[in-house]
Design a protein around this motif. Structure first.
Motif, mmCIF file in Angstrom:
data_model
loop_
_atom_site.group_PDB
_atom_site.id
_atom_site.type_symbol
_atom_site.label_atom_id
_atom_site.label_comp_id
_atom_site.label_asym_id
_atom_site.label_seq_id
_atom_site.Cartn_x
_atom_site.Cartn_y
_atom_site.Cartn_z
ATOM 1 N N ARG A 87 29.030 30.586 36.628
ATOM 2 C CA ARG A 87 28.288 31.545 35.850
ATOM 3 C C ARG A 87 27.285 32.299 36.535
ATOM 4 N NH1 ARG A 87 26.695 31.579 29.588
ATOM 5 N NH2 ARG A 87 25.106 33.378 29.520
ATOM 6 N N GLU A 88 26.597 31.335 37.322
ATOM 7 C CA GLU A 88 25.431 31.806 37.895
ATOM 8 C C GLU A 88 25.903 32.847 39.322
ATOM 9 O OE1 GLU A 88 22.385 28.240 37.102
ATOM 10 O OE2 GLU A 88 23.511 28.231 38.770
ATOM 11 N N THR A 89 26.950 32.260 39.870
ATOM 12 C CA THR A 89 27.417 33.197 40.900
ATOM 13 C C THR A 89 28.095 34.471 40.328
ATOM 14 O OG1 THR A 89 28.127 31.250 42.236
ATOM 15 C CG2 THR A 89 29.156 33.183 42.854
ATOM 16 N N LEU A 90 28.484 34.546 39.363
ATOM 17 C CA LEU A 90 29.182 35.629 38.503
ATOM 18 C C LEU A 90 27.912 36.618 38.350
ATOM 19 C CD1 LEU A 90 31.688 37.117 37.446
ATOM 20 C CD2 LEU A 90 31.098 35.955 35.221
ATOM 21 N N ALA B 71 40.685 48.087 49.656
ATOM 22 C CA ALA B 71 39.158 47.567 49.342
ATOM 23 C C ALA B 71 38.876 47.472 47.889
ATOM 24 C CB ALA B 71 38.405 48.312 50.387
ATOM 25 N N GLN B 72 39.161 48.358 47.092
ATOM 26 C CA GLN B 72 38.905 48.374 45.761
ATOM 27 C C GLN B 72 39.587 47.367 44.912
ATOM 28 O OE1 GLN B 72 36.268 50.122 45.007
ATOM 29 N NE2 GLN B 72 36.850 52.272 44.558
ATOM 30 N N ARG B 73 40.960 47.385 45.299
ATOM 31 C CA ARG B 73 41.851 46.157 44.592
ATOM 32 C C ARG B 73 41.257 44.768 44.865
ATOM 33 N NH1 ARG B 73 46.103 49.911 45.768
ATOM 34 N NH2 ARG B 73 46.377 48.969 47.701
ATOM 35 N N ASP B 74 40.767 44.607 46.222
ATOM 36 C CA ASP B 74 40.154 43.304 46.515
ATOM 37 C C ASP B 74 39.024 42.902 45.898
ATOM 38 O OD1 ASP B 74 42.495 42.935 48.408
ATOM 39 O OD2 ASP B 74 41.284 43.536 50.114
ATOM 40 N N TYR B 75 38.228 43.960 45.868
ATOM 41 C CA TYR B 75 36.945 43.733 44.895
ATOM 42 C C TYR B 75 37.109 43.350 43.723
ATOM 43 C CZ TYR B 75 31.928 44.725 43.572
ATOM 44 O OH TYR B 75 30.729 44.561 43.257
ATOM 45 N N LEU B 76 37.831 44.026 42.913
ATOM 46 C CA LEU B 76 38.309 43.780 41.736
ATOM 47 C C LEU B 76 39.021 42.464 41.422
ATOM 48 C CD1 LEU B 76 38.329 44.860 38.716
ATOM 49 C CD2 LEU B 76 40.675 45.664 39.284
ATOM 50 N N TRP C 73 36.118 39.873 41.516
ATOM 51 C CA TRP C 73 35.677 39.605 40.101
ATOM 52 C C TRP C 73 36.444 38.632 39.311
ATOM 53 C CZ3 TRP C 73 31.080 41.390 37.581
ATOM 54 C CH2 TRP C 73 30.218 42.150 38.545
ATOM 55 N N VAL C 74 37.820 38.931 39.432
ATOM 56 C CA VAL C 74 38.734 38.371 38.377
ATOM 57 C C VAL C 74 38.848 36.918 38.613
ATOM 58 C CG1 VAL C 74 40.930 38.122 37.590
ATOM 59 C CG2 VAL C 74 39.928 40.429 38.095
ATOM 60 N N ARG C 75 38.676 36.522 39.967
ATOM 61 C CA ARG C 75 38.832 35.081 40.240
ATOM 62 C C ARG C 75 37.598 34.297 39.989
ATOM 63 N NH1 ARG C 75 40.555 37.112 45.122
ATOM 64 N NH2 ARG C 75 38.684 36.782 46.422
ATOM 65 N N LEU C 76 36.282 34.974 40.015
ATOM 66 C CA LEU C 76 34.992 34.430 39.712
ATOM 67 C C LEU C 76 35.125 34.215 37.886
ATOM 68 C CD1 LEU C 76 32.062 36.071 41.745
ATOM 69 C CD2 LEU C 76 32.862 33.462 41.189
ATOM 70 N N LEU C 77 35.538 35.321 37.324
ATOM 71 C CA LEU C 77 35.650 35.112 35.814
ATOM 72 C C LEU C 77 36.696 33.924 35.424
ATOM 73 C CD1 LEU C 77 34.577 36.487 33.198
ATOM 74 C CD2 LEU C 77 36.221 38.077 33.408
ATOM 75 N N ASP C 78 37.608 33.895 36.089
ATOM 76 C CA ASP C 78 38.508 32.592 35.864
ATOM 77 C C ASP C 78 37.975 31.562 35.962
ATOM 78 O OD1 ASP C 78 41.450 31.748 35.061
ATOM 79 O OD2 ASP C 78 41.054 30.776 37.223
ATOM 80 N N GLN C 79 36.918 31.419 37.038
ATOM 81 C CA GLN C 79 35.861 29.905 36.954
ATOM 82 C C GLN C 79 35.149 29.737 35.845
ATOM 83 O OE1 GLN C 79 34.195 29.640 40.906
ATOM 84 N NE2 GLN C 79 36.147 30.591 41.709
ATOM 85 N N VAL C 80 34.667 30.920 35.251
ATOM 86 C CA VAL C 80 33.752 30.984 33.883
ATOM 87 C C VAL C 80 34.529 30.737 32.769
ATOM 88 C CG1 VAL C 80 32.112 32.025 32.827
ATOM 89 C CG2 VAL C 80 32.059 32.178 35.765
ATOM 90 N N ARG C 81 35.590 31.425 32.704
ATOM 91 C CA ARG C 81 36.648 31.470 31.578
ATOM 92 C C ARG C 81 38.132 31.072 31.911
ATOM 93 N NH1 ARG C 81 35.753 37.264 28.570
ATOM 94 N NH2 ARG C 81 37.090 35.945 27.351
ATOM 95 N N GLY D 157 41.885 30.139 32.028
ATOM 96 C CA GLY D 157 42.877 30.578 31.188
ATOM 97 C C GLY D 157 42.837 31.992 30.768
ATOM 98 N N LEU D 158 41.761 32.829 31.103
ATOM 99 C CA LEU D 158 41.740 34.186 30.830
ATOM 100 C C LEU D 158 43.017 34.991 31.507
ATOM 101 C CD1 LEU D 158 40.163 36.249 29.232
ATOM 102 C CD2 LEU D 158 38.982 36.877 30.971
ATOM 103 N N ASP D 159 43.334 35.872 30.735
ATOM 104 C CA ASP D 159 45.003 36.381 31.145
ATOM 105 C C ASP D 159 44.330 37.287 32.289
ATOM 106 O OD1 ASP D 159 46.472 39.232 31.044
ATOM 107 O OD2 ASP D 159 47.610 37.511 30.424
ATOM 108 N N PRO D 160 45.017 37.215 33.502
ATOM 109 C CA PRO D 160 44.357 38.335 34.384
ATOM 110 C C PRO D 160 44.512 39.624 34.240
ATOM 111 C CG PRO D 160 45.967 36.746 35.258
ATOM 112 C CD PRO D 160 45.930 36.482 33.605
ATOM 113 N N ALA D 161 45.457 40.314 33.320
ATOM 114 C CA ALA D 161 45.249 41.597 33.005
ATOM 115 C C ALA D 161 44.133 42.107 32.262
ATOM 116 C CB ALA D 161 46.623 42.079 32.431
ATOM 117 N N GLU D 162 43.893 40.994 31.127
ATOM 118 C CA GLU D 162 42.701 41.262 30.246
ATOM 119 C C GLU D 162 41.370 40.990 31.221
ATOM 120 O OE1 GLU D 162 40.615 38.900 26.605
ATOM 121 O OE2 GLU D 162 42.812 39.057 26.656
ATOM 122 N N ALA D 163 41.226 40.275 32.217
ATOM 123 C CA ALA D 163 40.166 40.013 33.106
ATOM 124 C C ALA D 163 39.843 41.375 33.788
ATOM 125 C CB ALA D 163 40.336 38.934 34.000
#
Length: 400
Positions: free
Chosen positions: A287-290, A329-334, A337-345, A347-353
């Motif tokens: 969460r702190e990294t996010l 590069a845009q896709r990699d950046y997004l 974020w999705v990988r970090l958010l998955d660590q915080v939450r 099981g969150l659906d990747p599309a939703e993330a």
């Protein structure tokens, strides 16, 4: 059909033809960009001739004005017709999928309007924001005006964010997600440091007073003009005039206008990567990294608001190889974020993330580029609060 004279027939003009023309133009401008669409293209999409289209509109500029005006009228009506904030959030979430792409028209294509009409658009948006802020204030009477304005723009940005990507979910899930994100923005607690005072951003993008090279002066002015008017509406002469440089001086550094855009996009990518690397280098919980990643993007957006616009809206103007690289590069950046958010939450659906992250980035982009909001001295902290509220918003707040 009706008979005019023996052997001659004429087809009645459909009563909704003008509306059909505006709808077709909206779709084409959104998909291809204003400069890549001709009057003949719009006429063909409607199934009429170009002369028939000119009976309704004076030309393509007039058509663009009608497209943007209709879009703004729809957004305004959604606020004006809502009895309260809950009604607005539910109805707008329910209708957003049908209006997907509308933000591209008033954020990207409206740059091609005349100066007078752009000013009118900004005034209309300010009124919409003020009215939405009033709905928020009804539920949060203690909010001061600057905070109402920021939260109103954040809600608008959440709904507008789906115009800039193609990620999807089943319709009802998508509506619930949008509702939850917009509700989280409207209800986000803001820190005690909020203030109504404003400070002007550094002139010239922070380069004022610094000794910069002629090449740098040219690139700075090109980035600003590409943002304000759109790449295709800016000439090399425009850039030379703004930078105080002659044609030969520009061509010495940038052989073509496209080379300027390539240099700008490369610069934007490099600066964003630098901030990202710094955010990821620190220790702490996921969460702190996010949050560090969020703050790094806020810093980038606030310091390079003109560059942000190019990374969002002008990549299609790049040569194919550079365009593919920039899109990747845009896709990699997004994805980061999705990988970090998955660590915080977990099981969150990747599309939703991806939808959540896109909403957060759009909130930051718009606030950094919008009038008084961009001049708030506490904006970085307030955007961090709103961004984390969206990233951590749990299900259960959707419409019935």
């Amino acid at each position: 059909m009706h008979t005019e004279a023996p052997g001659r027939t004429t087809t009645r003009r459909p009563p909704d033809r003008k509306d059909r023309i505006v709808t077709a133009a909206s779709d084409l401008f959104r998909e291809r960009g204003y400069h890549n669409v001709s009057v003949a293209d719009v006429a063909e999409a409607v199934g009429i001739t170009a002369p028939a289209l000119y009976r309704h509109f004076r030309g393509k500029p007039d058509l663009l004005l009608q497209v943007v005006t209709r879009t703004m009228t729809t957004i305004s009506a959604s606020v004006d017709e809502a009895a309260d904030l809950a009604t607005y959030l539910e109805t707008t979430a329910a209708h957003s999928m049908g209006r997907r792409g509308s933000a591209v028209l008033w954020q990207r294509e409206a740059r091609h309007l005349s100066g007078e009409h752009r000013e009118r658009l900004r005034a209309d948006l300010a009124v919409i924001s003020e009215r939405l802020g009033a709905l928020i204030q009804t539920e949060r009477p203690g909010l001061e005006q600057p905070d109402r304005e920021l939260l109103a723009w954040s809600v608008l940005s959440v709904f507008a964010s789906i115009s800039w990507h193609r990620t999807s979910l089943p319709r009802r899930r998508f509506e619930r997600l949008l509702h939850r994100l917009a509700r989280s923005a409207a209800e986000c607690p803001l820190g005690a440091g909020a203030t109504s005072s404003v400070v002007e951003p550094p002139p010239g993008g922070g380069y004022e007073g610094l000794a910069v090279s002629r090449r740098e002066e040219i690139l700075i002015e090109a980035i600003r003009l590409f943002d304000e008017r759109g790449f295709q509406s800016v000439s090399t002469d425009d850039i030379g005039e703004a930078a105080g440089a002659s044609g030969p001086s520009i061509y010495k550094h940038f052989p073509t206008k496209t080379d300027l855009l390539v240099a700008a996009v490369v610069r934007g990518g490099e600066q964003r990567r630098t901030g990202t690397a710094s955010a990821l280098a620190g220790n702490g919980t996921p969460r702190e990294t996010l949050e560090r990643l969020l703050r790094s993007y806020i810093e980038f957006a606030r310091g390079q608001s003109h560059l942000i616009a190019l990374l969002i809206g002008e990549l299609d103007q790049l040569p194919e190889n550079q365009r593919r690289a920039a899109r990747q590069a845009q896709r990699d950046y997004l994805a980061l974020w999705v990988r970090l958010l998955d660590q915080v939450r977990p099981g969150l659906d990747p599309a939703e993330a991806r939808i959540v992250v896109s909403a957060v980035l759009n909130v930051v982009d718009n606030a950094s580029r919008t009038g008084r909001l961009g001049r708030r001295p506490d904006l970085a902290d307030r955007l961090a609060e709103i961004g984390m509220a969206l990233l951590l918003a749990e299900d259960g707040a959707g419409p019935a």
